[in-house]
Design an enzyme around this catalytic site. Structure first.
Site, short mmCIF file in Angstrom:
data_model
loop_
_atom_site.label_atom_id
_atom_site.label_comp_id
_atom_site.label_asym_id
_atom_site.label_seq_id
_atom_site.Cartn_x
_atom_site.Cartn_y
_atom_site.Cartn_z
N ASP A 188 36.64 -15.33 14.88
CA ASP A 188 36.22 -15.55 16.10
C ASP A 188 37.30 -14.84 17.13
OD1 ASP A 188 34.77 -17.24 18.63
OD2 ASP A 188 36.87 -17.54 18.73
N THR B 211 32.32 -12.80 17.35
CA THR B 211 32.64 -14.12 16.66
C THR B 211 32.78 -14.07 15.40
OG1 THR B 211 30.08 -14.78 17.01
CG2 THR B 211 31.70 -15.48 18.65
N THR C 299 31.88 -19.07 4.99
CA THR C 299 31.52 -20.13 6.06
C THR C 299 30.76 -21.22 5.67
OG1 THR C 299 31.76 -18.22 7.45
CG2 THR C 299 30.32 -20.02 8.56
N ARG D 165 19.69 12.30 35.52
CA ARG D 165 19.20 11.23 36.55
C ARG D 165 19.50 11.35 37.65
NH1 ARG D 165 14.39 8.10 36.73
NH2 ARG D 165 14.96 6.25 37.97
N GLU E 124 33.81 -12.29 11.34
CA GLU E 124 35.13 -11.93 10.60
C GLU E 124 36.43 -12.37 11.79
OE1 GLU E 124 36.32 -10.11 8.22
OE2 GLU E 124 34.28 -10.24 7.20
N GLY F 165 15.58 0.69 33.86
CA GLY F 165 14.34 0.30 32.94
C GLY F 165 14.24 1.11 31.80
#
Lengths: 611, 611
Positions: free
Chosen positions: A418, A414, A133, A305, A416, A393
């Protein structure tokens, strides 16, 4: 519990012992993901981990036996995939060193390169970079600016960065550890431009100082993956000996004569790139593992939860709300689906790299890798985000692992390749195959395909069959029929539109741009189909397959309805069945994530505190 | 350029000078967002910035004139919204101190609290916490565990954390700066549980040491917003004087006699919470600003970055690809749409807090705030992500601002009300209003509504009109008709389903859970409608409105087709028109983001380097 075991077997596929070996490494004290280190500390920790893995022989699995490897690309990718449950900086560091750097030497080099370097790569004696690149070119590698001009007088290549946009950028291992780089550059030999080729260029001496003519810069902190030392590289007329050209696909003789067994330069370029596909397959697998970690955290949270509920009674578990089931269960089913598709992808990779595979198989692998990588990495981003939100949270604390999962996997969409560009590549291959069915082969892809002529047959085909609006929505055959219909219809209509555009005399590029969204959707629908086909035929995953299939159809129901392939009533039935499947899978949801086999060590959310 | 100016005027709305004042502060050197600070440095910087803003009188705008404010909630929210273009830790720190802590004193307290504290809150002499959330309860505030028991012998409240899940958690200002907290606790007076009320509890002395009985803990690093010092608080029988009860809605006499002007405890609770709505409205506005920053970065990148293109010619700008237009332009249009909806929301907020607004107006504001906040914060998350991806590797560097934008805004979807819970709240109000139309008022919401009786009329209504499949897709009226139809149809059918479930004798909670996805979709469609209605009738935003409207219809076209409201052909026309609008807006896209007026100072991407 039987369910977990059966599912684990299906998920672990052919290489359960490879996976368990990595799981057991991740479970050792000290190997849990780092979430509290400064940049340089994190980089040092990651390097030390990579050295440990290499000392155990785990980093050469994909290399030939004669260089200490096991000659198994499939096991190598499987190990990598499992390692992705842990610290993702370690993963990417390994990917850069053993996969990209070592892989380029292995696949683009020849015997003497292998002999001289592969052992040192695997042992990390020779840390290296994959310098492809540039700042100005990421996706369009063919247009790179770096040059490598052959000087016959000295039998050297002169590697040079001709302008600022041609500096190598975001290169892993470049900021700190790399000693050598595989540099992709425009080869100039015998006075002619020969296209992009790769050469080995030393960049640092044994003390870590940059070599003359090489300028190195740290990219600095990134959004994630801060245990990897990405950097920039500029070359100022750096000379390397002739034998540093990785010369499997092209050689330059002492006098500068250029020779390649592949005459067509574009075909040569894509053949060379094609050998590097393991990186893409690896990222795909890694993203699926990251999604598994996120889902394990979110599902377990939802099973302890409680919030709100019927008046006067104990509050209800999050997992018992339909909105929460809708949020997590289709993502869970899709993660199973992609795991199976990934197995198929790894099998095809293994065939291509361990047998004498023909072009057709190679192109099939390229298409599958491009498609699955796009879909899997987007799925991971989306799933990790929804899991974070599903933990409220608690999921926002850095200790919860969501911070690292989100940040580290973000770039998977993005790098290897895009994702958008990859889906286009997949589409190009599918359209080429489509044309092949009529006797035309055009391996150069969509642009040429678009510019091609013999599409007359297309318009003469009989219209796509409209299936009757029947069949059990939960049956595999009905699901496959619906997926196939969507894909065929999208692909055929895209081909027709392209042809119409060309017939009207418009320029091919603008015709293509006009159809781009349609072409991408055709590729996407093909990936969906392949993923559905990859489900094992096993009652243990029947409901998961149906949920994946019907959720996908639900999301695309606009298309089915528009084209009369689903009636309004049938479409509503799809939505209802998705809800019903969520409810049916609800009792097993704990087992479904346990089957992923994520080591407890890497799951370190802040403990759920209950009253 | 005329377009930018016209659009800026529309976007800035009633308070351009308030926005420009904040823009100019952000543009000063030293006020750009921090992306390179360690945790404690970042916290210190943020505190210093907040002090600077407060010394300039900018932090009390929403407070009454007699306490140094300007009595303008609308201008306060507008300033906050604009500040969100900068460092989001500063934003949230301000939100905690001046909005939540100060706002609770203002709205839940009475004259003597205002007199005693508001000036010190605005000047940051008294840094404080808004201690509502507990580890065990975030969304279901009514079920908090902290207790405040009145002791008539000493005329004090005893504030206590009875178990671990009742510790206050994720509380901004608690880890470092807070001196006092507004604590939400179950009030026990006259031997009876009185429900959740708020009291002022000092937590640190002037030297910053925690006071006796108060235990404080740092939540440590978070996924984002690390300039805000979130922490946990435990109370061990901490005594505060009787006058520390914020007593606008309930008083406790010296002898422990409890009195509230609102008899019904649930109504009282929701009235109290309702006064705190400014926080929700503020987060909504802030998320829209963050999306504007991301879009400005991505669009400008796409206007200089070239990749691929027609053979033999200069590479094409990213912005000229349809896939890229599809990625960014609908998000841009939606950001405009939400900006206008936010203006309407702020106007309604101002009316409720500066006039003698009745319950109907208050509930209308609550519904609108819940809906717009959900949609806007999800939109921001999604848009920032797509913009990051659209910038490739450059967007992954921490210096690009995407790191902070992503991480900092992530929690917006779950704080100030979890988005899913908020959409349910909106749906509850809409269903209640729906019932009102038949003469029944049930302010207690969906549960009671579901449990209610007089729904008979529903089934007697005439079926929803099916409009003919005509009208110009680009006309506002056609778009509004389609949005209205979808909302009415979803709401009415949700109501029918709820009624059917109850009529069949099932328990109300499970009936509700069964319809949950449907109910949420009804709320979502209402928000879509309100957002569309909020567009000014001005040719400058006609194409943006059409793009927002048709892209929304495109996404929901499955529903329209299922119910015969769109034909297949018409639906395809919607898709085509979205593409056409993208192409039409393409030449103006630079002006469209310039109009957001994001200060250059806060846009610090790595410079695009071109050849």
């Amino acid at each position: 519990m039987g369910t977990t075991e059966t599912l684990r077997k299906l998920l672990d596929g052919r290489y359960p012992e490879t996976r368990d070996r990595v799981r057991s490494w991740l479970s050792e004290p000290g190997n849990a993901p780092a979430d509290d280190l400064e940049l340089e500390e994190h980089r040092a920790r990651v390097l030390a981990w990579a050295q440990e893995l290499s000392s155990q022989g785990d980093t050469a699995i994909g290399y030939p036996v004669e260089y200490g490897g096991k000659g198994s690309p499939a096991r190598s990718v499987t190990a990598f995939e499992t390692l992705a449950m842990g610290d993702l900086s370690l993963l990417v560091k390994c990917g850069v060193q053993f996969g990209l750097f070592g892989g380029a030497i292995l696949h683009l080099g020849t015997g003497r390169h292998h002999e001289r370097y592969l052992r040192d790569v695997a042992s990390l004696e020779l840390p290296g970079c994959f310098a492809m690149t540039e700042t100005g070119h990421g996706s369009n590698v063919q247009a790179l600016g770096t040059t490598a001009s052959y000087d016959a007088a000295t039998e050297e290549f002169v590697v040079h960065t001709p302008h600022e946009a041609a500096r190598k950028d975001y290169i892993g291992n470049a900021a700190r550890d790399g000693r050598m780089a595989v540099v992709f550059a425009q080869l100039i030999a015998g006075g002619e431009q020969r296209g992009v080729h790769a050469l080995l260029v030393p960049i640092r001496d044994d003390d870590g100082a940059s070599l003359p003519g090489v300028r190195l810069e740290d990219c600095g902190p990134k959004l994630g993956l801060n245990g990897v030392d990405n950097g920039r590289i500029w070359f100022d007329h750096v000379r390397v000996p002739r034998e540093n050209l990785l010369d499997r696909y092209a050689t330059v003789a002492a006098d500068g004569t250029y020779f390649s067994p592949i005459e067509n330069p574009t075909k040569r370029f894509f053949t060379m790139l094609g050998t590097l596909i393991q990186g893409r397959v690896s990222v795909s697998g890694a993203s699926i593992s990251a999604a598994k970690v996120a889902l394990t955290l979110a599902v377990r949270h939802a099973l302890v939860r409680r919030q709100f509920g019927p008046p006067g009674e104990e509050e209800a578990l999050l997992m018992d709300y339909r909105t929460h089931q809708r949020r997590l269960l289709p993502a869970l089913a899709t993660t199973y689906a992609l795991s199976f598709a990934q197995q198929r992808l790894v099998d095809e990779l293994d065939v291509v790299f361990t047998t004498d595979a023909d072009d057709r198989l190679r192109r099939q692998l390229e298409t599958l890798a491009a498609g699955v990588k796009s879909v899997a990495t987007w799925h991971a981003s989306d799933t990790i985000q929804r899991c974070r939100e599903a933990c409220g949270g608690a999921g926002y604390l850095r200790a919860s692992r969501f911070a690292a999962l989100k940040a580290d996997t973000d770039v998977f969409t993005t790098f290897e390749g895009d994702n958008t560009v990859l889906l286009q590549l997949a589409a190009k291959n599918l359209l080429t195959d489509y044309k092949d069915a009529f006797g035309e082969l055009d391996p150069l892809g969509l642009a040429q395909f678009v510019a091609g002529q013999a599409w007359g047959v297309l318009t003469e085909r009989t219209p796509l069959r409209k299936l009757v609006d029947g069949g059990d929505l939960r049956s595999r055959d009905t699901q496959l029929d619906l997926f196939r219909w969507r894909h065929e219809h999208l692909l055929e209509s895209a081909a027709r539109r392209l042809k119409r555009g060309l017939d009207s005399g418009r320029d091919p590029f603008s015709v293509l741009v006009d159809c781009q969204d349609h072409v991408l959707e055709a590729a996407r629908s093909w990936v969906d189909l392949v993923v559905l086909e990859s489900f094992p035929i096993d009652p243990a995953v029947d409901a998961l397959r149906s949920l994946y299939a019907l959720h996908t159809i639900e999301a695309a129901r606009g298309y089915y309805l528009e084209h009369g392939r689903l009636s309004g009533g049938r479409s509503k039935e799809v939505v209802k069945t998705v809800n019903a499947l969520c409810a049916e899978l609800r009792p097993d949801v704990g087992a479904l994530v346990d089957a992923f086999g994520v080591p407890e060590n890497v799951l370190t959310p802040s403990e759920p505190v209950t009253a």
